[in-house]
Scaffold this active site. Structure first.
Site, PDB file in Angstrom:
ATOM      1  N   CYS A   2       3.487  37.425  48.964  1.00  0.00           N
ATOM      2  CA  CYS A   2       3.261  36.720  50.215  1.00  0.00           C
ATOM      3  C   CYS A   2       1.818  36.889  50.642  1.00  0.00           C
ATOM      4  O   CYS A   2       0.978  37.387  49.887  1.00  0.00           O
ATOM      5  CB  CYS A   2       4.188  37.278  51.305  1.00  0.00           C
ATOM      6  N   VAL A  53      11.201  35.696  46.609  1.00  0.00           N
ATOM      7  CA  VAL A  53      11.520  36.179  45.263  1.00  0.00           C
ATOM      8  C   VAL A  53      12.829  36.958  45.268  1.00  0.00           C
ATOM      9  O   VAL A  53      13.678  36.763  44.411  1.00  0.00           O
ATOM     10  CB  VAL A  53      10.364  37.047  44.708  1.00  0.00           C
ATOM     11  N   ASN A  77       3.242  42.291  51.535  1.00  0.00           N
ATOM     12  CA  ASN A  77       2.944  41.481  50.352  1.00  0.00           C
ATOM     13  C   ASN A  77       3.143  42.368  49.138  1.00  0.00           C
ATOM     14  O   ASN A  77       2.423  43.357  48.980  1.00  0.00           O
ATOM     15  CB  ASN A  77       1.496  40.972  50.417  1.00  0.00           C
ATOM     16  N   GLU A  79       5.987  43.861  45.735  1.00  0.00           N
ATOM     17  CA  GLU A  79       7.318  44.126  45.213  1.00  0.00           C
ATOM     18  C   GLU A  79       7.479  45.634  45.032  1.00  0.00           C
ATOM     19  O   GLU A  79       6.576  46.310  44.519  1.00  0.00           O
ATOM     20  CB  GLU A  79       7.528  43.452  43.841  1.00  0.00           C
ATOM     21  N   ASP A 102      13.572  44.033  49.435  1.00  0.00           N
ATOM     22  CA  ASP A 102      12.798  45.269  49.427  1.00  0.00           C
ATOM     23  C   ASP A 102      11.956  45.434  50.689  1.00  0.00           C
ATOM     24  O   ASP A 102      11.516  46.542  51.000  1.00  0.00           O
ATOM     25  CB  ASP A 102      11.924  45.359  48.174  1.00  0.00           C
TER      26      ASP A 102
END
Length: 614
Positions: A2, A53, A77, A79, A102
């Site tokens: 993001c 995602v 922003n 993972e 997450d």
């Protein structure tokens, strides 16, 4: 993945400045094409653009969770690859979750452990969390700096965002550069100094760092760094550990609720990731892996081997795709597309970058995005395992400067005389090199050769690798594609950094220990193929196109580039019959066409952003 932005202001009521927040957030629309959100209070404004995602429905941001009556708000922003383990641990401590994303795991981890939560994270991330009870903003960036986070410190105000364009949309942040910024543009690049944002009012939160913003000021802390330790594993045990770390890393990074693929060049690094992905997909019944490769019109006719690119990729891509039974998607570009994309690539970085290499990567990512939202890339293996030619050349090893800066003196000659006197480019470069060498963690008892190889590894991981990670992030996110980089798993980097050079080069080959760890995973011819970098065009039409455009700029008296450069010398270079695509005018990383394209990007950047040099 993001994009986020926002600011803290202790002197004004931000609820009256919502239009500024909207404008800042909108600059990041490409990073997050799926959703937009904002949150604002008297002292804190947060904006977010989302690329969905994991848990597309439940992961909207800014995300708010409360403790009593006090909200905690996150923009994020990245993972987290260990989110399932963290979630189980937090549930064991009585925490409850409303989503499967997450983002919530990260926010709840902060609510449970505070700033120390960063030490538990495995992933790529940049985030900001507003604690309304404490009236503090907490920010953090992942250990290797895969995800960007730019900041601007001002009196009573703190502005931040995923890209400089978001900060520049705030009226208090101006597009100005001084002598340091010019030195970064013309001499230090492509490997920018860590933390230097080039613009006078913009810096970066360094990799492995976090910050707390409060009324008392800004406090920055380093929570992770490379450390030197004795390596006690023999070659066989080392290869086994490298193989296990890489397997675990790849499998963690294959988790996605949207289509995923790998980038495949037929080289060791990308072939390894693809092979491991195929094995995992076969074991879990997920079908065929999709792979993508890039090439250029007529490259097969014009390719000429050299140290940095000893052979062409195409035959090796076909070899690996057939061997692994992937669904392969070749992508090819022609000269006009590459030239036209130079401007878009510059806008994605908010700075001039790696010219045609940036432009082609942006175009490549755009094509991938038509079929997938997440991609795995082999970026960073050469920095971590010592794969570049300069790790193996005495002139680079003993130059007393960065190995990618061997021709800095020639580049300095391209500057206008008064500009060179003002910025003192070679002195600046020398100071940055000494800074970097001074940071290297030493290991007692190492001989001179081992000490120098440790220095080279440190320079590549902390100085050269970040510019490639920045390039990969900015070109991919400019088209809404998430690219994951398994070789940047901090556990792998930490382990490999301390492997002695004689084991790293097992079998007397560059990246020998990585090759050894992959025996049985890849066919032997691919396993021992010589390194070949991200491909560039060798078509002489590209040289002709960028040379002509640069000559037009040199003849334009209104160009803001002209006062900064030695126009006469650059014109002579551009008009020379020897400005061929394989002539390294300015070191291994900038051939004639790349130099001309880079100067075009500098001109575009100065014009578009109305950069003030002072």
């Amino acid at each position: 993945m993001c994009g986020f932005t926002g600011w803290i202001d202790w002197t004004d009521d931000l609820t009256k400045q919502y239009s500024i927040l909207e404008k800042m957030t909108e600059t990041l629309a490409a990073r997050g094409p799926d959703a937009s959100g904002t949150w604002i209070s008297p002292n804190c404004a947060l904006g977010h653009r989302r690329l969905s995602v994991i848990d597309p429905v439940g992961g909207a941001q800014p995300m708010v969770r409360t403790a009593g009556d006090d909200p905690f708000v996150i923009v994020y922003n990245g993972e987290l690859y260990n989110a399932p383990e963290l979630k189980r641990e937090l549930e064991g401590r009585g925490r409850q979750f409303l989503t499967t994303c997450d983002t919530e795991v990260l926010l709840v981890a902060f609510m449970e452990w505070g700033p120390s939560c960063v030490e538990k994270l495995n992933g790529i991330f940049a985030f900001a969390i507003w604690d309304s009870a404490e009236h503090k903003l907490f920010l953090a960036r992942d250990r290797l700096g895969v995800k960007p986070l730019f900041i601007s410190r001002q009196l009573g105000r703190f502005v931040f965002g995923s890209e400089p364009k978001a900060l520049l949309a705030h009226p208090s942040v101006k597009p100005e550069i001084g002598p340091e910024g010019l030195a970064e543009i013309f001499i230090v690049g492509p490997a920018r100094t860590p933390g230097n944002g080039v613009y006078r009012d913009i810096t970066e939160l360094l990799p492995g760092h976090c910050a707390v913003v409060s009324r008392a000021g800004v406090s920055v802390t380093q929570y992770w760094k490379l450390e030197s330790r004795p390596h006690t594993d023999d070659a066989a045990a080392t290869a086994a550990q490298v193989g296990e770390l890489l397997r675990d890393t790849v499998e963690r990074q294959l988790v996605s609720d949207v289509p995923l693929c790998t980038l495949l060049s037929g080289g060791l690094d990308s072939s390894a990731l693809t092979a491991l992905a195929v094995r995992y997909y076969e074991r879990t019944g997920q079908g065929a892996v999709h792979t993508f490769s890039v090439d250029y019109v007529d490259n097969d006719k014009h390719f000429k081997a050299h140290d940095f690119q000893p052979n062409a990729d195409a035959p090796w891509i076909a070899r690996m795709s057939s061997y692994l039974h992937t669904v392969h998607h070749p992508v090819t570009f022609d000269t006009p597309e590459l030239v036209n994309a130079l401007r878009e690539a510059m806008l994605a970085r908010d700075l001039p970058g790696m010219a045609d290499v940036d432009a082609s990567l942006l175009l490549f990512c755009r094509e991938i995005k038509k079929e997938a939202t997440v991609a795995l890339s082999g970026e960073a293996a050469d920095e971590i395992f010592g794969g570049y030619p300069w790790f193996h050349r005495e002139d680079a090893m003993n130059a007393g400067t960065f190995p990618w800066s061997l021709a800095a003196g020639m580049r300095a000659e391209l500057l206008a005389e008064d500009v060179a006197a003002w910025i003192r480019p070679l002195d600046y470069l020398g100071d940055r090199y000494l800074d970097a060498i001074g940071e290297v963690p030493r290991l007692a008892g190492e001989d001179d050769a081992a000490r120098r190889m440790r220095e080279m590894s440190y320079l590549n991981i902390t100085r050269f690798m970040p510019t490639l990670l920045d390039r990969k992030d900015r070109m991919s996110m400019a088209v809404g594609l998430e690219v994951r980089v398994p070789y940047c798993d901090h556990r792998l980097v930490d382990y490999v950094f301390n492997i002695p050079w004689e084991i790293k080069t097992a079998g007397e080959r560059e990246k020998g220990i990585l090759r050894h760890s992959l025996e049985g995973v890849l066919p032997s011819d691919v396993l021992y193929r010589k390194k070949s970098p991200y491909p560039k065009t060798h078509n002489p039409s590209y040289l002709g196109a960028v040379r002509q455009k640069l000559l037009e700029v040199l003849s334009d008296g209104t160009s803001p580039l002209l006062p900064l450069i030695n126009v006469k010398k650059i014109r002579q270079l551009a008009e020379s019959d020897t400005a061929s695509s394989n002539l390294p005018w300015f070191g291994q990383l900038m051939s004639g066409p790349q130099l001309f394209a880079y100067l075009l990007q500098v001109d575009m950047w100065l014009r578009h952003y109305k950069v003030a040099v002072r």
